[in-house]
Scaffold this active site. Structure first.
Site, PDB file in Angstrom:
ATOM      1  N   ASP A 105      63.077 -26.578  12.110  1.00  0.00           N
ATOM      2  CA  ASP A 105      63.726 -27.436  13.102  1.00  0.00           C
ATOM      3  C   ASP A 105      65.241 -27.240  12.988  1.00  0.00           C
ATOM      4  O   ASP A 105      65.854 -27.646  12.000  1.00  0.00           O
ATOM      5  CB  ASP A 105      63.361 -28.907  12.825  1.00  0.00           C
ATOM      6  CG  ASP A 105      63.386 -29.755  14.085  1.00  0.00           C
ATOM      7  OD1 ASP A 105      62.516 -30.626  14.252  1.00  0.00           O
ATOM      8  OD2 ASP A 105      64.305 -29.519  14.906  1.00  0.00           O
ATOM      9  N   ASP A 213      66.665 -28.534  18.209  1.00  0.00           N
ATOM     10  CA  ASP A 213      66.864 -29.943  18.515  1.00  0.00           C
ATOM     11  C   ASP A 213      67.951 -30.143  19.577  1.00  0.00           C
ATOM     12  O   ASP A 213      69.077 -29.657  19.417  1.00  0.00           O
ATOM     13  CB  ASP A 213      67.307 -30.643  17.213  1.00  0.00           C
ATOM     14  CG  ASP A 213      67.345 -32.144  17.338  1.00  0.00           C
ATOM     15  OD1 ASP A 213      66.287 -32.751  17.547  1.00  0.00           O
ATOM     16  OD2 ASP A 213      68.451 -32.702  17.243  1.00  0.00           O
ATOM     17  N   GLU A 271      64.351 -28.007  22.575  1.00  0.00           N
ATOM     18  CA  GLU A 271      64.127 -29.372  23.057  1.00  0.00           C
ATOM     19  C   GLU A 271      65.229 -29.688  24.057  1.00  0.00           C
ATOM     20  O   GLU A 271      66.417 -29.628  23.702  1.00  0.00           O
ATOM     21  CB  GLU A 271      64.161 -30.375  21.904  1.00  0.00           C
ATOM     22  CG  GLU A 271      63.808 -31.775  22.386  1.00  0.00           C
ATOM     23  CD  GLU A 271      64.303 -32.871  21.491  1.00  0.00           C
ATOM     24  OE1 GLU A 271      65.292 -32.676  20.781  1.00  0.00           O
ATOM     25  OE2 GLU A 271      63.691 -33.958  21.512  1.00  0.00           O
ATOM     26  N   HIS A 346      57.243 -36.793  16.835  1.00  0.00           N
ATOM     27  CA  HIS A 346      57.785 -37.817  15.934  1.00  0.00           C
ATOM     28  C   HIS A 346      58.675 -38.826  16.650  1.00  0.00           C
ATOM     29  O   HIS A 346      59.123 -39.810  16.047  1.00  0.00           O
ATOM     30  CB  HIS A 346      58.574 -37.122  14.814  1.00  0.00           C
ATOM     31  CG  HIS A 346      59.761 -36.402  15.342  1.00  0.00           C
ATOM     32  ND1 HIS A 346      59.672 -35.281  16.141  1.00  0.00           N
ATOM     33  CD2 HIS A 346      61.075 -36.674  15.249  1.00  0.00           C
ATOM     34  CE1 HIS A 346      60.877 -34.886  16.484  1.00  0.00           C
ATOM     35  NE2 HIS A 346      61.757 -35.710  15.953  1.00  0.00           N
ATOM     36  N   ASP A 347      58.953 -38.540  17.933  1.00  0.00           N
ATOM     37  CA  ASP A 347      59.785 -39.469  18.720  1.00  0.00           C
ATOM     38  C   ASP A 347      58.958 -40.307  19.691  1.00  0.00           C
ATOM     39  O   ASP A 347      59.533 -41.094  20.447  1.00  0.00           O
ATOM     40  CB  ASP A 347      60.798 -38.682  19.577  1.00  0.00           C
ATOM     41  CG  ASP A 347      61.864 -38.008  18.763  1.00  0.00           C
ATOM     42  OD1 ASP A 347      62.400 -36.990  19.229  1.00  0.00           O
ATOM     43  OD2 ASP A 347      62.161 -38.488  17.649  1.00  0.00           O
TER      44      ASP A 347
HETATM   45  O1  ISL Z   1      63.918 -40.572  21.134  1.00  0.00           O
HETATM   46  C1  ISL Z   1      64.694 -40.417  22.009  1.00  0.00           C
HETATM   47  C2  ISL Z   1      65.716 -41.436  22.378  1.00  0.00           C
HETATM   48  O2  ISL Z   1      65.013 -42.525  22.955  1.00  0.00           O
HETATM   49  C3  ISL Z   1      64.769 -39.094  22.648  1.00  0.00           C
HETATM   50  O3  ISL Z   1      65.618 -39.032  23.757  1.00  0.00           O
HETATM   51  C4  ISL Z   1      65.322 -38.192  21.563  1.00  0.00           C
HETATM   52  O4  ISL Z   1      66.461 -38.762  20.983  1.00  0.00           O
HETATM   53  C5  ISL Z   1      65.762 -36.916  22.173  1.00  0.00           C
HETATM   54  O5  ISL Z   1      64.619 -36.340  22.714  1.00  0.00           O
HETATM   55  C6  ISL Z   1      66.369 -36.058  21.053  1.00  0.00           C
HETATM   56  O6  ISL Z   1      65.509 -36.089  19.929  1.00  0.00           O
HETATM   57  C7  ISL Z   1      65.894 -35.214  18.873  1.00  0.00           C
HETATM   58  O7  ISL Z   1      67.254 -35.433  18.478  1.00  0.00           O
HETATM   59  C8  ISL Z   1      67.578 -36.668  17.866  1.00  0.00           C
HETATM   60  C9  ISL Z   1      66.563 -37.145  16.822  1.00  0.00           C
HETATM   61  O8  ISL Z   1      66.772 -38.534  16.584  1.00  0.00           O
HETATM   62  C10 ISL Z   1      65.142 -36.939  17.304  1.00  0.00           C
HETATM   63  O9  ISL Z   1      64.211 -37.285  16.275  1.00  0.00           O
HETATM   64  C11 ISL Z   1      64.979 -35.489  17.690  1.00  0.00           C
HETATM   65  O10 ISL Z   1      63.641 -35.201  18.096  1.00  0.00           O
HETATM   66  C12 ISL Z   1      68.926 -36.454  17.199  1.00  0.00           C
HETATM   67  O11 ISL Z   1      68.823 -35.324  16.353  1.00  0.00           O
END
Ligand code: ISL
Length: 600
Positions: A105, A213, A271, A346-347
């Site tokens: 990641d 990310d 992403e 995970h989100d």
């Molecule tokens: O979970 C969200 C906010 O409500 C999503 O928008 C998420 O923040 C976005 O998709 C980005 O996620 C990634 O970057 C973030 C991290 O917190 C997330 O776990 C990761 O998947 C910052 O690195």
């Protein structure tokens, strides 16, 4: 007719099944209550037997863990509680023995505020690394109060500014996610070179690619203008129009591809939240001239949200909306793009709780319905840890204190600062936490029915509470049943996923590469589609009753169903009639192989 079934379009990274591991919650091998690298290595046979080929490891690097590792302070060292570099090297070796791969990641839109680069940058305005990050002078309002450089809201806490004030140098630094995650300045070629070196280090270490990310945030509008006021009731506004998908995004990614990524046979997935434009998406991933193999987009994840209210919102969704979103995602291939398929990560909350009914009566049927959707769509398939078990959201009876994620904690703190205990707003906020908190997907994996679900040794307190249902929802109870077959009466989710992935491989031209076509005029609760490929005489149909009520499905006359391959109710489903109108039970899905009658 697309030619994706032709050999020329076939790639290993299109055909693999990628399993996302969230290290903190996967398996605790050293008994400290936190998942670790050796815990992953210990479970490779479980993953290999499931039928996955690639592991995507959420960040394992040194980090203060303010955002569970998405705040990195050293990209080239392992977070000590997770293990050592030797543990990672052993994991990679053990994966290779099983003909499996790993992707890392890559979190390079921002670092941790404890990264040496940032400490150096913050030390002085004259620091050599000052412009490795994004610093701007304060603004002052009419009353002379100091304000951030613009009105952008933080992504993880929209009640706060996306800028963090640094008193020592009397400037703000951009921190889109949290004050602990300062954004790197990608305009600076030295930053880009450092990122290339980090990527090269891990590819040389044996990684087979990256999940990148929020990689579409690395190019921002350098004017840093105020965002439109779309939330008049809020002080800060979503600024993604200016901080996402900027003018140099394509160049930055092309440079990374040219300098490092193109030197390896790897898998790359970016992403890209806030990227709605289809042409821009295709520009990112178009075969050959694109930048990455594929991207994650989030329309499906937004179906049950109110856009202007962000994550902690809810609106009912409809099968009609689902049809259109999936049809759009499936169209990528016909435009020389390629889709990535996921319904959990995970989100996101657990899919069976979010999209189906996770009651004891329907949890398994719903898990299988979602599985059948995923395994029969065209694109690269991603499974999130525990999805194969049908793991549920956090129980409603747990209080807000059980939620550990920075986004959930900030949200609850904001709610408590504004509304009294017992107020309707607090009760609504608890409901939204239950529905949408990222914590739902971060409870420890339930390996067996022993204490802590076997995630960590008895007597050890896990970093996050294990879901209360671990005695009945766990891997051991599902893997002890033998491999599923056409005659199996009751197939547990793990075995169903194993069988479904086998079917996906066996019918790769249809399921991995095939052309998608909606089956129209179905019952409002039924989502049905056909997959076809000019190399195959058969077509497949996927029929999903996305409701808790029975629903009729009239098998179109053009389909001569030869066999039902998969069904939510196992042999009961597989024995359904193969023509005419069938009655789908609540959350019943079916996958069938058919001949087509010309002119029917
Ligand atoms: O979970 C969200 C906010 O409500 C999503 O928008 C998420 O923040 C976005 O998709 C980005 O996620 C990634 O970057 C973030 C991290 O917190 C997330 O776990 C990761 O998947 C910052 O690195």
């Amino acid at each position: 007719m697309s030619d994706s079934c032709l050999k020329g379009d076939k790639r290993w990274w299109k055909e693999v099944v990628i399993y996302q591991v969230y290290p903190a919650s996967f398996k605790d091998d050293n008994g400290d209550g936190l998942g670790d690298i050796n815990g992953i290595t210990a479970k490779l046979d479980y993953l290999s037997e499931l039928g996955v080929n690639v592991l995507w490891l959420s960040p394992i690097f040194e980090s203060p863990q303010k955002d569970m590792g998405y705040d990195i302070s050293n990209y080239l060292e392992i977070h000590p509680p997770f293990g050592t570099m030797e543990d990672v090297e052993r994991l990679i070796d053990e994966l290779k023995k099983r003909d499996m791969k790993v992707i890392m990641d890559l979190v390079v839109n921002h670092t941790s505020s404890e990264h040496p680069w940032f400490i150096d940058s913050a030390f002085s305005k004259k620091s050599d690394r000052r412009d490795w990050y994004i610093w701007r002078a304060p603004k002052y309002d009419k009353e002379g109060n100091r304000q951030p450089p613009n009105n952008w809201a933080s992504i993880l806490d929209d009640s706060e500014s996306a800028w963090t004030y640094h008193p020592e140098t009397d400037e703000y630094y951009l921190s889109l996610f949290s004050p602990f995650q300062p954004d790197l300045n990608w305009e600076n070629p030295r930053v880009r070179t450092e990122v290339h070196e980090i990527a090269r280090f891990w590819l040389e270490k044996g990684a087979s690619g990256f999940r990148m990310d929020v990689i579409n945030l690395i190019s921002k509008d350098q004017r840093f203008p105020d965002a439109d006021v779309t939330h008049p009731h809020k002080k800060y506004q979503p600024g993604d129009k200016y901080y996402a998908n900027g003018a140099r995004l394509f160049d930055y990614l092309q440079e990374m591809k040219r300098v490092v990524l193109s030197k390896y046979d790897i898998l790359t997935v970016g992403e890209m939240p806030f990227m709605e434009d289809e042409q821009q998406r295709l520009e990112m991933i178009k075969a050959e001239e694109g930048c990455l193999n594929m991207i994650f987009t989030f329309e499906t994840m937004g179906l049950d949200s109110v856009p202007e209210e962000g994550r902690f919102s809810f609106k009912p969704w409809s099968v009609a909306e689902l049809r259109q979103v999936i049809k759009k995602n499936q169209s990528m291939k016909s435009q020389k793009g390629w889709a990535s398929l996921f319904c959990e990560n995970h989100d996101q909350p657990r899919s069976v709780s979010r999209w189906c009914d996770d009651s004891d009566a329907y949890r398994v049927a719903g898990t299988k319905l979602l599985c059948m959707n995923q395994v029969t769509l065209t694109g690269t398939l991603y499974i999130y840890q525990g999805e194969e078990l049908g793991m549920r959201n956090i129980p409603a009876r747990w209080g807000p204190e059980e939620y550990k994620d920075i986004e959930s904690v900030s949200y609850w703190k904001y709610i408590c600062s504004r509304y009294a205990d017992g107020s309707p707003q607090r009760e609504r906020a608890k409901d939204l936490l239950r529905r949408k908190a990222r914590d739902n997907a971060r409870t420890p994996i339930q390996w067996d029915s022993t204490s802590n679900g076997g995630f960590c040794p008895p007597g050890v307190k896990p970093w996050m509470r294990v879901n209360d249902d671990y005695r009945t929802v766990n891997a051991a109870s599902q893997t002890s049943a033998g491999k599923a077959n056409e005659r199996s009466a009751i197939v547990p989710p793990y075995r169903f996923w194993q069988r479904a992935l086998e079917v996906r491989r066996q019918c790769a031209n249809l399921f991995i590469y095939g052309d998608f076509e909606l089956i129209e005029d179905t019952h409002p609760s039924v989502f049905a589609f056909q997959k076809s490929c000019h190399l195959e005489s058969d077509v497949s149909i996927t029929v999903l009753n996305c409701s808790g009520k029975e629903a009729e499905f009239k098998i179109p006359a053009k389909y001569q169903v030869e066999s039902w391959l998969l069904g939510s109710y196992d042999v009961l489903s597989l024995e359904k009639a193969k023509k005419g109108t069938i009655l789908l039970l609540p959350w019943e899905g079916l996958v069938g192989l058919c001949k087509t009658r010309q002119g029917a």
